[in-house]
Design an enzyme around this catalytic site. Sequence first.
Site, mmCIF file in Angstrom:
data_model
loop_
_atom_site.group_PDB
_atom_site.id
_atom_site.type_symbol
_atom_site.label_atom_id
_atom_site.label_comp_id
_atom_site.label_asym_id
_atom_site.label_seq_id
_atom_site.Cartn_x
_atom_site.Cartn_y
_atom_site.Cartn_z
ATOM 1 N N HIS A 23 -5.522 -44.327 22.618
ATOM 2 C CA HIS A 23 -6.640 -44.025 23.514
ATOM 3 C C HIS A 23 -7.871 -43.908 22.620
ATOM 4 C CE1 HIS A 23 -7.869 -42.903 27.530
ATOM 5 N NE2 HIS A 23 -8.471 -41.806 27.097
ATOM 6 N N LYS A 168 -12.983 -45.335 34.290
ATOM 7 C CA LYS A 168 -14.009 -44.898 33.339
ATOM 8 C C LYS A 168 -13.774 -45.678 32.056
ATOM 9 C CE LYS A 168 -14.415 -40.374 30.987
ATOM 10 N NZ LYS A 168 -14.761 -38.958 31.255
ATOM 11 N N LYS A 170 -14.567 -46.126 28.024
ATOM 12 C CA LYS A 170 -15.035 -45.386 26.857
ATOM 13 C C LYS A 170 -15.829 -46.336 25.973
ATOM 14 C CE LYS A 170 -13.398 -41.197 27.238
ATOM 15 N NZ LYS A 170 -14.285 -40.034 27.153
ATOM 16 N N ASP A 199 -18.352 -43.578 29.647
ATOM 17 C CA ASP A 199 -18.507 -42.311 28.915
ATOM 18 C C ASP A 199 -18.811 -42.642 27.460
ATOM 19 O OD1 ASP A 199 -18.501 -39.769 27.949
ATOM 20 O OD2 ASP A 199 -16.432 -39.294 28.518
ATOM 21 N N GLU A 225 -21.954 -41.264 31.541
ATOM 22 C CA GLU A 225 -21.609 -39.899 31.133
ATOM 23 C C GLU A 225 -22.042 -39.632 29.691
ATOM 24 O OE1 GLU A 225 -17.511 -39.004 32.015
ATOM 25 O OE2 GLU A 225 -17.431 -37.321 30.604
ATOM 26 N N ASP A 250 -21.530 -33.920 30.159
ATOM 27 C CA ASP A 250 -20.172 -33.441 29.858
ATOM 28 C C ASP A 250 -20.236 -32.471 28.673
ATOM 29 O OD1 ASP A 250 -17.531 -32.954 29.386
ATOM 30 O OD2 ASP A 250 -16.976 -34.977 28.808
ATOM 31 N N LYS A 274 -14.965 -28.642 33.433
ATOM 32 C CA LYS A 274 -13.615 -28.630 32.858
ATOM 33 C C LYS A 274 -13.211 -27.177 32.684
ATOM 34 C CE LYS A 274 -14.373 -33.016 30.453
ATOM 35 N NZ LYS A 274 -14.330 -33.819 29.233
ATOM 36 N N GLU A 328 -10.824 -36.727 37.204
ATOM 37 C CA GLU A 328 -10.195 -37.577 36.180
ATOM 38 C C GLU A 328 -8.969 -36.832 35.629
ATOM 39 O OE1 GLU A 328 -13.233 -38.076 33.105
ATOM 40 O OE2 GLU A 328 -12.988 -36.003 32.467
#
Length: 375
Positions: A23, A168, A170, A199, A225, A250, A274, A328
């Site tokens: 990831h 989303k 990255k 993001d 984001e 964020d 979050k 998410e």
Amino acid sequence: MKPSTTLLSIEAIIVDLPTIRAHKLAMAVMNRQTLVIVRIKASDDIEGLGEATTIGGLSYGAESPEGIKLCIDQYLAPALIGKDAQNIHAAMQGLETIAQENRFAKCAIETALLDAQGKRLGVPISTLLGGAVRERLPVLWTLASGDTQTDIAEAQSLLASRRHNTFKLKVGRRGIREDVAHVTTIKQALGDDVRITVDVNQAWSEADAAKAISQLEAAGIDLVEQPIARDNIDGLARLASRFIVPIMADEAIHTPADALAIAKRGAADVLALKIAKAGGLYNTIRTAAVGDAAGMALYAGTMLEGSIGSIAAAHVFSTLPRLGWGSELFGPLLLKDDIVVERPEYADFSLKVPTGPGLGIALDEDKLMHYRRKG
Ligand code: MUC
Ligand code: MG
């Protein structure tokens, strides 16, 4: 008055789980995820579970898994042992003088107290928090393999299985020209009905952000984001007023006070909430209330927690009156294996909020033993 139910023990366990694929984020490449699982036991034999998880060691925020465990073992647990297990506000308030900030660690403790209290009273955490207004949460998926064609194939298979219809992307590891080309190709391949957000995880300068966002906006991207550094609130405000595409904060937003500062300066259209950043479920509600009152849209964000942390988040987000950008909360799906008996249920582009007592999930002791960090 002496409390009838006191806290007997609090244990923090580091667990390393492999991810299903690499990831790739602007600041880290994750081949595994590290969870800190908190287990509390009270004098009535009721146990509670919580989780504190971050991304890429210290690359997302100031608390690492090892630091979180140390904070709990050395400072938070000793302060709580013998205290009333049922007065969660009093327990959490007591920790404010013991430890400044350390919100991830505090979130795990508060979650475990709520899980235990829910089990004690026979109700889900969402009920303890006032009641769920939705049974399922819309949930997106992050495409972050680093390869455009792999991401397109991944998205197409998830659309076909009706697991996710929002993605989303990255960005921020490569130059903006490459990033914009990557995002535009994916948007064109998936079509207008599929919502795409990006993001940046703070990776761009304000000048690069202005250039890239104008191109992303033209390509039909739905949201951007945290394009720039978290402390450049004025820069975020300039971007938010310059573009129609919504800007989400964020890394720039943790607490109710952050939400207020962002609201005052018009620095975001959307807030990524979050539970770990806020320091717990109640502080998430407080932060949401500030954002909501200021007219900002809300989004149920993730620190890529495993099942315990993601379900704790699902409970609190199920209670918010408005959650305009969905969630998410896909962390468990990024993990090859799990440490709970029944994994969370994802279907029809959404996550089901469990209805059993407390979190509504149980630990798999063998798996926990297998994946806990040794030595
Ligand atoms: C972040 O910065 O939002 C959320 C989804 C994902 O893939 O990474 C996280 C962290
Ligand atoms: Mg983010």
